[in-house]
Design a protein around this motif. Structure first.
Motif, PDB file in Angstrom:
ATOM      1  N   GLY A  75       0.711  -1.442   0.075  1.00 53.01           N
ATOM      2  CA  GLY A  75      -0.183   0.117   0.070  1.00 53.01           C
ATOM      3  C   GLY A  75       0.541   1.255  -0.113  1.00 53.01           C
ATOM      4  O   GLY A  75       0.533   2.135  -0.453  1.00 53.01           O
ATOM      5  N   LEU A  76       2.212   1.044   0.633  1.00 55.24           N
ATOM      6  CA  LEU A  76       2.488   2.666   0.639  1.00 55.24           C
ATOM      7  C   LEU A  76       3.666   3.021  -0.852  1.00 55.24           C
ATOM      8  O   LEU A  76       3.743   3.849  -0.623  1.00 55.24           O
ATOM      9  CB  LEU A  76       3.490   2.077   2.082  1.00 55.24           C
ATOM     10  N   CYS A  77       3.608   2.009  -1.463  1.00 57.86           N
ATOM     11  CA  CYS A  77       4.819   1.659  -2.582  1.00 57.86           C
ATOM     12  C   CYS A  77       3.059   2.342  -3.781  1.00 57.86           C
ATOM     13  O   CYS A  77       3.573   3.384  -4.448  1.00 57.86           O
ATOM     14  CB  CYS A  77       4.854  -0.024  -3.052  1.00 57.86           C
ATOM     15  N   VAL A  78       2.301   1.534  -3.618  1.00 61.63           N
ATOM     16  CA  VAL A  78       1.056   1.732  -4.756  1.00 61.63           C
ATOM     17  C   VAL A  78       0.531   2.963  -4.881  1.00 61.63           C
ATOM     18  O   VAL A  78       0.216   3.998  -5.492  1.00 61.63           O
ATOM     19  CB  VAL A  78       0.650   0.466  -4.785  1.00 61.63           C
ATOM     20  N   ALA A  79       0.213   3.839  -3.554  1.00 58.04           N
ATOM     21  CA  ALA A  79      -0.950   4.765  -2.580  1.00 58.04           C
ATOM     22  C   ALA A  79       0.202   5.618  -1.952  1.00 58.04           C
ATOM     23  O   ALA A  79      -0.962   6.437  -2.202  1.00 58.04           O
ATOM     24  CB  ALA A  79      -2.065   3.719  -1.832  1.00 58.04           C
ATOM     25  N   VAL A  80       1.360   5.740  -2.076  1.00 55.96           N
ATOM     26  CA  VAL A  80       1.974   6.950  -2.033  1.00 55.96           C
ATOM     27  C   VAL A  80       2.976   7.209  -1.934  1.00 55.96           C
ATOM     28  O   VAL A  80       3.741   8.151  -3.676  1.00 55.96           O
ATOM     29  CB  VAL A  80       2.351   6.427  -0.592  1.00 55.96           C
ATOM     30  N   GLY A  81       4.191   6.358  -2.292  1.00 58.30           N
ATOM     31  CA  GLY A  81       5.175   6.054  -3.113  1.00 58.30           C
ATOM     32  C   GLY A  81       5.415   6.117  -4.530  1.00 58.30           C
ATOM     33  O   GLY A  81       5.576   7.410  -5.196  1.00 58.30           O
ATOM     34  N   PHE A  82       4.721   5.259  -5.457  1.00 59.25           N
ATOM     35  CA  PHE A  82       3.882   5.492  -6.911  1.00 59.25           C
ATOM     36  C   PHE A  82       3.557   7.334  -7.365  1.00 59.25           C
ATOM     37  O   PHE A  82       3.805   7.758  -8.050  1.00 59.25           O
ATOM     38  CB  PHE A  82       3.784   4.405  -7.553  1.00 59.25           C
ATOM     39  N   PRO A  83       2.389   7.301  -6.507  1.00 62.41           N
ATOM     40  CA  PRO A  83       2.110   8.033  -7.292  1.00 62.41           C
ATOM     41  C   PRO A  83       2.394   9.664  -7.086  1.00 62.41           C
ATOM     42  O   PRO A  83       2.369  10.712  -7.849  1.00 62.41           O
ATOM     43  CB  PRO A  83       0.107   8.371  -6.215  1.00 62.41           C
ATOM     44  N   LEU A  84       3.000   9.691  -6.077  1.00 63.71           N
ATOM     45  CA  LEU A  84       3.663  10.924  -5.232  1.00 63.71           C
ATOM     46  C   LEU A  84       4.716  11.188  -5.871  1.00 63.71           C
ATOM     47  O   LEU A  84       4.660  12.665  -6.617  1.00 63.71           O
ATOM     48  CB  LEU A  84       4.312  10.704  -3.701  1.00 63.71           C
ATOM     49  N   LEU A  85       5.766  10.121  -6.141  1.00 65.82           N
ATOM     50  CA  LEU A  85       6.902  10.638  -7.184  1.00 65.82           C
ATOM     51  C   LEU A  85       6.559  10.610  -8.430  1.00 65.82           C
ATOM     52  O   LEU A  85       7.371  11.558  -9.367  1.00 65.82           O
ATOM     53  CB  LEU A  85       7.699   9.461  -6.828  1.00 65.82           C
TER      54      LEU A  85
END
Length: 307
Positions: A89-99
């Motif tokens: 979740g941190l990767c797909v919903a935070v890391g990817f969209p933010l970066l």
């Protein structure tokens, strides 16, 4: 949909066996939905701050996931599943969209597609490192050839911006790594929980963070409302972050992460086509030739996987 008929039997997916029936088709459907994510993200950041796009891209589908899980009567995952779900979740919903949102404030969607072309290779590498999959040497050679064709084509297009690297390129590469890791972890849980449940529980696990963050963004941001920005935000939240992952995780779990993941080599070509359609970029016949070449190599990779 009941919980029983949505769970994929982990024994049916072996490390060296070929994709189960439907795995490739489900993966292709997921890729088709994902292919418009970068143009939609470019629309969204026209009216919303990249941080707000990240928060609402997790909050909206997270709130929708609650009634979906209730309707499925999905049991709460066991303790061993939560580290995978939270990290994915941190990767797909935070890391990817933010970066990726940060990247798209300085680089063109077509250039971002060049970097995103590394995703199938990174997914296969992470699957081999963390997912205990062992594709054959011929599979790696075919996948590498597809990646070279893709990058050679995209880096020759004016919209791709050449090979000079900047901060936006680094941010997009980080986003691609986040996405690859999320695919491996999410597909691993999809074998046990089922694809919809895996993604829904991933989003629900982030609600303690996304709800207060969403409230904060309401008060600190002054969005520039427009039809394009709202459409982009809704597409990212509902189609890309929720529905697309239902199909994608099911495809990866059924057919193998490394093998079905190679279907995503077609995604940058599709993204360039969407960019040409909605951003008035030139679309030359080379696009179709490159797309056919990449599709053929993906098909060879799938055939090698079945062997």
């Amino acid at each position: 949909m009941s919980n029983e008929n949505s769970v994929i039997d982990a024994k049916a997916v072996t490390d060296n066996g070929g994709p189960a029936p439907g795995g490739w088709l489900l993966g292709t459907l997921g890729v088709l939905i994902f292919s418009f994510a970068l143009p939609a993200n470019a629309w969204a950041v026209e009216g919303f701050h990249p941080l707000a796009v990240t928060v609402w891209r997790a909050l909206i589908p997270g709130l929708l996931a609650v009634p979906i899980l209730w309707r499925m009567r999905a049991p709460v995952p066991g303790r061993g599943s939560w580290p995978h779900l939270v990290t994915a979740g941190l990767c797909v919903a935070v890391g990817f969209p933010l970066l990726s949102s940060i990247a798209l404030t300085t680089i063109h969607p077509a250039r971002a597609a060049v970097i995103l072309g590394l995703l199938p290779a990174l997914t296969a590498a992470f699957a081999a490192a963390f997912g205990r999959e062992r594709p054959s040497a011929r599979f790696w050679m075919i996948s590498g050839a597809g990646l070279l064709v893709l990058l050679a084509y995209l880096t020759t297009r004016g919209g791709a911006g050449g090979l000079t690297l900047g901060g936006g390129d680094v941010a997009m590469f980080g986003a691609t790594c986040c996405s690859a890791m999320a695919y491996v972890l999410g597909a691993d849980r999809a074998k046990v929980l089922g694809a919809p449940q895996s993604m829904c529980w991933t989003l629900v696990a982030l609600l303690p963070l996304s709800i207060p963050a969403g409230i904060v963004t309401v008060f600190v941001q002054e969005p520039a409302w427009s039809a394009r920005s709202v459409t982009g935000m809704l597409y990212l939240a509902v189609a890309s972050t929720l529905l697309g992952y239902f199909a994608w995780y099911a495809g990866l779990a059924r057919g193998g992460i490394a093998r079905v993941g190679q279907v995503q080599q077609i995604q940058p070509i599709l993204t360039v086509c969407w960019s040409a359609l909605f951003f008035a970029d030139a679309l030359d016949p080379l696009t179709f030739a490159a797309g056919a070449a990449v599709a053929g190599l993906v098909a060879l990779g799938q055939r090698e996987g079945r062997r």
